[in-house]
Design an enzyme around this catalytic site. Structure first.
Site, mmCIF file in Angstrom:
data_model
loop_
_atom_site.group_PDB
_atom_site.id
_atom_site.type_symbol
_atom_site.label_atom_id
_atom_site.label_comp_id
_atom_site.label_asym_id
_atom_site.label_seq_id
_atom_site.Cartn_x
_atom_site.Cartn_y
_atom_site.Cartn_z
ATOM 1 N N SER A 127 0.842 -1.194 0.000
ATOM 2 C CA SER A 127 0.000 0.000 0.000
ATOM 3 C C SER A 127 0.883 1.251 0.000
ATOM 4 C CB SER A 127 -0.965 -0.039 1.186
ATOM 5 O OG SER A 127 -2.021 0.881 1.019
ATOM 6 N N ASP A 255 -9.395 -3.770 -6.440
ATOM 7 C CA ASP A 255 -8.927 -3.085 -5.234
ATOM 8 C C ASP A 255 -9.821 -1.870 -4.965
ATOM 9 O OD1 ASP A 255 -7.583 -1.591 -3.293
ATOM 10 O OD2 ASP A 255 -5.607 -2.012 -4.128
ATOM 11 N N HIS A 284 -7.716 -5.163 -1.528
ATOM 12 C CA HIS A 284 -6.553 -4.345 -1.175
ATOM 13 C C HIS A 284 -5.695 -5.093 -0.153
ATOM 14 C CE1 HIS A 284 -4.214 -0.663 -0.764
ATOM 15 N NE2 HIS A 284 -4.187 -0.915 0.538
#
Length: 305
Positions: A127, A255, A284
């Site tokens: 991320s 995502d 995600h």
């Protein structure tokens, strides 16, 4: 094409994201170390393993070594004979840092200092950590190969503006942004109380979106004009074509943090050293099921000669 397929009983990006967070993750015997930074602050790093090549893992927004993805990746890395270290971005180790400076999605100056001191065999980022790592790799170009041999980025928000807009709307705002802001605002409140930063608490309490938070705090504190300037300059998308280290960019097309159209637009220009892998599902930083597929894919890529 990707070998990953989400379990039939777990449809959709939201369920795949949340399930990965809630499902049991391995316990990792971390050992903590503190480093003083050149500007008089500190960061804390968690280590595991004693022999083998070193993997540096950079966490996501408000994450750390206790995050589900960090524990799964570290556990498999240890099983495969690696050592692992998770450097916590400032204020993310459970202890408030000393200075006003925090961390942000494009903080390659801090990442460069950490990587050059660690000299790991490989680096991975998830991320926010993936975005910073990709940007660093692109900025350094061929010189990055003197520091790391291979790299991987998982669910990186390559286009921060697209990701920010997505997170500030609808179910994303209620499901994810609300949680992020609760943690971020608590840290800023503590900095205000300690007089690390000068900011009216009333303004902070009115923040309801990531854009508002970055406009009020992240951007001005770290030298950006506003949230738009920060999101533009900190995004890694424009740096992908300059990467000269074998790098895996792994993002699910469903995502919730980065719309599919933005993902495809952000990766139109990449270098020949970048391997793009975009499974249709996974959410995600999720990719649940199939025997820890995410950890296996990352470690297998980083283990290649």
């Amino acid at each position: 094409m990707s070998a990953y397929r989400a379990p039939w009983w777990l449809p959709g990006g939201h369920l795949q994201t949340v399930y990965a967070v809630l499902a049991p993750a391995p316990r990792v015997p971390w050992r903590r170390e503190r480093w003083d930074t050149p500007d008089g602050d500190f960061i804390e790093l968690d280590w595991a393993g004693s022999d083998g090549p070193l993997l540096a893992l950079f966490h996501g927004l408000e994450g750390g070594s206790s995050s589900h993805y960090a524990r799964r990746l570290a556990a498999l890395a240890l099983e495969r004979g690696w050592r692992c270290v998770v450097p916590h971005f400032r204020g993310c180790s459970g202890v408030l840092n000393r200075r006003a400076r925090a961390y942000h999605s494009g903080d390659t100056e801090e990442l460069d200092w950490i990587l050059r001191r660690l000299r790991p065999d490989a680096a991975a980022g998830v991320s926010l950590g993936g975005n910073v790592l990709l940007k660093w790799l692109g900025e350094r170009g061929a010189a990055a190969a003197q520091v790391v041999r291979r790299a991987a980025a998982v669910s990186a928000p390559l286009d921060l503006a697209a990701a920010g807009h997505a997170l500030d709307r609808g179910v994303n705002r209620r499901l994810y942004t609300r949680v992020f802001l609760a943690s971020l605002k608590a840290k800023v409140s503590a900095k205000i109380a300690l007089r690390h930063v000068t900011l009216a608490k009333g303004r902070l309490s009115r923040v309801r979106t990531l854009r508002e938070f970055d406009d009020l705090f992240t951007a001005p504190l770290h030298g950006f004009r506003d949230a738009d300037d920060y999101w533009t300059r900190a995004s890694s998308a424009s740096w992908l074509e300059h990467i000269r280290v074998p790098t895996l960019v792994l993002n699910a097309r469903n995502d919730p943090f980065l719309p599919r159209a933005a993902l495809e637009s952000a990766t139109r220009k990449v270098s020949r050293d970048v391997v793009l892998e975009f499974p249709a599902s996974g959410g995600h930083a999720g990719f649940p099921g199939r025997g820890q597929w995410l950890a296996r894919r990352v470690i297998e890529f980083l283990s290649q000669p």
